[in-house]
Design a protein around this motif. Structure first.
Motif, PDB file in Angstrom:
ATOM      1  N   TYR A  63       0.788  -1.232   0.000  1.00 28.69           N
ATOM      2  CA  TYR A  63       0.000   0.000   0.000  1.00 28.69           C
ATOM      3  C   TYR A  63       0.820   1.282   0.000  1.00 28.69           C
ATOM      4  CZ  TYR A  63      -4.198  -2.714   0.557  1.00 28.69           C
ATOM      5  OH  TYR A  63      -5.226  -3.590   0.344  1.00 28.69           O
ATOM      6  N   VAL A  66       0.113   3.877  -2.763  1.00 29.44           N
ATOM      7  CA  VAL A  66      -1.125   4.663  -2.767  1.00 29.44           C
ATOM      8  C   VAL A  66      -1.276   5.535  -1.521  1.00 29.44           C
ATOM      9  CG1 VAL A  66      -2.401   3.128  -4.309  1.00 29.44           C
ATOM     10  CG2 VAL A  66      -2.461   2.719  -1.849  1.00 29.44           C
ATOM     11  N   ARG A 118     -10.523   1.162   0.753  1.00 30.22           N
ATOM     12  CA  ARG A 118     -10.466   2.222  -0.256  1.00 30.22           C
ATOM     13  C   ARG A 118      -9.701   1.836  -1.515  1.00 30.22           C
ATOM     14  NH1 ARG A 118      -8.923   7.814   1.999  1.00 30.22           N
ATOM     15  NH2 ARG A 118      -9.765   8.358  -0.019  1.00 30.22           N
ATOM     16  N   ASN A 119      -8.872   0.790  -1.449  1.00 27.65           N
ATOM     17  CA  ASN A 119      -8.008   0.434  -2.580  1.00 27.65           C
ATOM     18  C   ASN A 119      -8.108  -1.051  -2.912  1.00 27.65           C
ATOM     19  OD1 ASN A 119      -6.481   3.077  -2.885  1.00 27.65           O
ATOM     20  ND2 ASN A 119      -6.135   2.601  -0.733  1.00 27.65           N
TER      21      ASN A 119
END
Length: 191
Positions: A63, A66, A118-119
């Motif tokens: 992550y 991002v 969210r991702n």
């Protein structure tokens, strides 16, 4: 080490961390006179926290492309909280265990739960993020009931504590399975 191998090893670590989290439930019989837990329980809990660092490191690598700051915060909290928790375990300072567990275990799960939700394009399903968030919220409700006791929700703790624990285990195992599968979108990760 390649990303694929690292994620595979981290997947094994996640599943082992869940296993070592369960062991103290079965072997810890606190001695009321001495005030300590058996060695096997302490060792198992310590291994669980140390393996959890590897899982959080893998999620940091996944992550960081991002949300680098949030991912790094989760990793630092995990390492710092683990140190505090292991000190608490071996020096029998149980007052330190709660903040150590919160910082080293629950906060990283909450932060990566938000990132997972969210991702989802990176390979972790949104429901897994929701499980992490919900598990942490239940644990916070348990803490409020246990320590602050501003509102009388003591009956709720019989639901929140085991549910939070089982959701934590589900989150660890599911995260481990996904890391083992190799179906992550690691191409977007900066090495």
């Amino acid at each position: 080490m390649s990303s694929k191998n690292f994620y595979f090893i981290s997947g094994i670590a996640a599943i082992l961390s869940a296993l070592f989290t369960i062991i103290p439930t079965f072997v810890s019989v606190p001695d009321p006179d001495a005030g300590f837990m058996p060695f096997l329980s302490d060792l198992s809990e310590s291994l669980s926290y140390l393996l959890f660092i590897l899982v959080i490191w893998a999620l940091f690598r996944l992550y960081s492309s991002v949300a680098r700051t949030l991912s790094l915060t989760a990793l630092i909290l995990c390492i710092g909280g683990t140190v505090i928790t292991i000190i608490a375990i071996y020096f029998y300072r149980w007052i330190l265990w709660i903040p150590g567990d919160f910082l080293g275990n629950r906060m990283p799960i909450l932060l990566f739960g938000i990132l997972m939700y969210r991702n989802a394009q990176l390979g972790m399903p949104r429901i897994l993020g929701a499980i992490g968030i919900f598990s942490t919220v239940l644990w916070i409700i348990h803490l409020i009931d246990k320590f602050i006791s501003i509102i009388d929700i003591s009956g709720l703790t019989f639901i929140t504590t085991p549910l939070s624990f089982y959701l934590l285990l589900a989150w660890l195992v599911w995260t481990g399975v996904i890391l083992l599968s190799g179906k992550l979108q690691v191409s977007v990760v900066k090495e």
